[in-house]
Design an enzyme around this catalytic site. Structure first.
Site, PDB file in Angstrom:
ATOM      1  CD  GLU A 223      -3.968  -6.115   3.135  1.00 52.75           C
ATOM      2  OE1 GLU A 223      -4.740  -5.316   3.741  1.00 52.75           O
ATOM      3  OE2 GLU A 223      -2.729  -6.079   3.255  1.00 52.75           O
TER       4      GLU A 223
ATOM      5  CD  GLU B 146      -2.765  -1.308   2.440  1.00 49.79           C
ATOM      6  OE1 GLU B 146      -2.480  -0.577   3.407  1.00 49.79           O
ATOM      7  OE2 GLU B 146      -3.657  -2.164   2.484  1.00 49.79           O
TER       8      GLU B 146
END
Length: 662
Positions: free
Chosen positions: A103, A31
């Site tokens: 995710e 991320e």
């Protein structure tokens, strides 16, 4: 970072698929793309360096980078509550890359003072079905199995010790129903029709209405159809390939080879609200409590002197939650006054001359303590500042500071500049009083009542392995205490904090876009009451438990509990005119139905824990359900008017039941 990556790759190299192992993908960074812009040009340079260095390790399998859409050398992936809308942009930008959802967040983090988060399984399944309908290749849950932040590993800051996350397998490894079974059923079907999905390119949607569409996968003689109703309010009746399908709002119906298999919003699994069954108090006739109270302030010689308070992590290096800040001051005239700290994190306790004037913790930015009338002359201020987990994600994490960071004043008297002494940690930590050897280094007091209200107090006792069935998880109910740390057989269970939640709670509709600010429960209860003690850490006898209590509490209230049995619920509509619907309700393993707490065939309302009869209810509902369920670990109840009678003709009826299993 290059040293760390090289170390990991060298350890794992035999297990990469290129060397005959099972690892088919590797990831660098996580991320970072969400933060890259905050670093300007250097952020872009770092992202490029990361993938270039990763590729230089020559591992023979692809590298992925989550949420990194500006790097062509890695497979970009998606993280989030929903990712189906991400796919079209991804395929346009990277037409040769698969769609990877690395995710999928089926729950969320909980912080101290918040109610528990819960994402409805109907919404999770809707997001998953939409993902595969629109061409997604891979999905990974973050997480499928909950856990525990043992020791001081919980981050945040202020994230609770439990890492349950409201996922399919809870913190204790038990199925979280209906989330587990409803999700597992969806994946069972997707796996069953795997050949049709992977044998087809992502199909274009076929419009079935203003917010309804179909995605058809056909390959090798097998067909799987995703019928999507994206309207978040209205049920849709759609016509597809000569058949009529009723699709609830915000849901997907799966049709395999012409047969309706599953709907994401139709949950047929039982709901289980697991109970914590009391086993024993940690003190009884065989296990006596004793305590030792630390002296506030400079308990040892290894002090660090400065002219102003130092930033906490630069002193402790995160080896402990605790840092003492101590300075002397002079009272010129006796009067009540106020101590103020305009910037302190995370929390602080205030002592003057060894007496606690803080009461509950203060902090989270600032603190103000009422100091009573002190005698004229010199006094000592002793401040215990503590971290409650460190930040674990964000830009410029190195700028996050802890400890006393601002001005300290006592009334009109500035104390920030002067002579400050710092001492790292607690004396009990330094002596390791939570070990058998360390506990011999202090004098323990057996007068329990004398220690209950004392701050900075260590409590010690031992207990035998509780009398609970093998495989049943065990926890500590810390009711009666305030805040601190727990050790069992020298292993740190984690932080405890008996703070009650204040987040808004209420009804939770599945048919809305989920975010962590909705669907909270247990408002007004402790954010975390129970603390997992793994059975693997316990001995048959003489299990040493040591607790550090920061403020004061009653350890005689602490209980060992077993996560066993609980409330089991289920509901099912009748299937008229087929008249063949059934409701299956299953107790947790090793338990049986001991009572029927609610049963209504008619128009019941509410959900598990707060069912109510509706406008009509068959009078015989409860005795009929009792006849099917009492004493059984599983009961299958016909949901038909032949069994219950017809309390309200011309209405579609349903059966709702709530059982206790022990």
């Amino acid at each position: 970072m290059s040293k760390w990556m090289t170390f990991i790759v060298d350890k794992l190299r035999p297990y990469f698929a290129s060397n005959g192992g099972p690892i088919i993908l590797a990831q660098v960074e996580n991320e970072y793309g969400w933060l890259e812009h905050t670093y300007g040009e250097s952020g872009r340079k770092y992202a490029l360096w990361a993938i270039q260095f990763a590729q230089s390790l020559n591992i023979g399998i692809p590298w992925i980078m989550c949420s990194q859409d500006d790097i062509e050398q890695a497979i970009n992936t998606c993280n989030g509550f929903y990712c189906d809308n991400w796919l079209s942009g991804h395929f346009n930008a990277f037409p040769n890359q698969p769609g990877l959802w690395t995710e999928d967040w089926p729950g969320w983090f909980q912080t101290w003072g918040e109610a528990k988060p819960s994402r409805p399984v109907e919404d999770i399944a809707y997001g998953v079905a939409r993902w595969f309908a629109r061409g997604g290749t891979h999905l990974n849950y973050y997480m499928w199995h909950g856990g525990t932040n043992f020791g001081r590993w919980s981050g945040g800051p202020f994230i609770v010790t439990s890492y349950d996350y409201d996922v399919a397998l809870d913190e204790y490894g038990l199925p979280n129903e209906p989330k587990y079974s409803h999700s597992a059923k969806l994946h069972q079907i997707l796996h069953q029709y795997e050949a049709a999905i992977v044998g087809s390119n992502p199909p274009s949607p076929q419009s079935l209405g203003p917010a309804q569409e179909a995605y058809v996968y056909t390959s090798g003689g097998s067909t799987l159809v995703f019928l999507c109703n994206n309207d978040d309010k209205k049920t849709a009746v759609v016509q597809f390939q000569g058949k009529s399908y009723t699709i609830p709002p915000w849901s997907v119906t799966l049709v395999g080879n012409g047969n309706e298999l599953y709907n994401t919003a139709t949950v047929k699994s039982s709901t289980i609200m697991r109970a914590m069954e009391p086993l024993s108090a940690i003190n009884d006739e065989q296990n006596s409590l004793s305590f030792w109270t630390e002296t506030p302030g400079l308990w040892g010689p290894n002090t660090i002197k400065s002219s102003t308070p130092l930033e906490q992590l630069s002193v402790t290096h995160d080896t402990t939650d605790y840092l003492w800040y101590v300075t002397d001051f002079t009272v010129e005239s006796s009067a009540e006054t106020t101590l103020k700290i305009n910037n302190v994190n995370d929390l602080v306790l205030c002592f003057v001359d060894g007496i606690n004037w803080s009461g509950p913790h203060q902090g989270r930015g600032s603190a103000s303590f009422n100091i009573p009338r002190l005698s004229v002359g010199k006094h000592q201020l002793q401040l215990l500042v503590m971290t409650v987990g460190l930040v674990n994600y964000g830009a410029h994490m190195e700028t996050w500071k802890r400890g006393i960071l601002g001005q300290v004043t006592l009334g009109n008297q500035p104390l920030t500049t002067g002579t400050w002494y710092h001492l790292v940690g607690l004396q009990g930590e330094q002596l390791q009083v939570y070990t058998p050897e360390g506990s011999e280094k202090v004098n323990w007091n057996t007068s329990v009542s004398a220690g209950k209200l004392n701050p900075l107090t260590w409590w010690k006792t031992s207990f035998p392995l509780p009398n609970a069935p093998a495989g049943i998880p065990i926890a500590l109910d810390m009711s009666g205490m305030t805040k601190g740390l727990i050790w069992v057989n020298t292993r740190c269970i984690g932080r405890y904090w008996m703070v009650k939640s204040g987040s808004p709670c209420g009804s939770c509709a599945y048919n809305q876009s989920y975010n962590p600010n909705i669907c909270r429960y247990d408002c007004g209860d402790y954010s975390q009451r129970y603390y997992h003690v793994p059975r693997e850490w316990l001995n048959p006898t003489n299990n040493l438990i040591v607790i550090f209590e920061e403020i004061g509490g009653d350890p005689t209230s602490i209980k060992l509990v077993a996560r066993n049995g609980g409330t089991v619920c289920g509901s099912q509509k009748e299937d008229w005119p087929n008249n063949d619907s059934t409701l299956s309700v299953v107790c947790p393993p090793g338990t049986y139905v001991t009572s029927v707490d609610f049963a209504s065939f008619g128009t019941p309302t509410g959900n598990c824990g707060n069912y109510q009869p509706g406008t009509c209810s068959a009078r015989s509902s409860k005795p009929i359900v009792e006849s099917y369920c009492l004493g059984n670990s599983k009961c299958i109840i016909p949901v038909t008017i032949d069994v219950f009678g017809d309390p309200c003709p011309n209405e579609t009826k349903s059966l709702a039941v709530q059982l206790t299993c022990k």
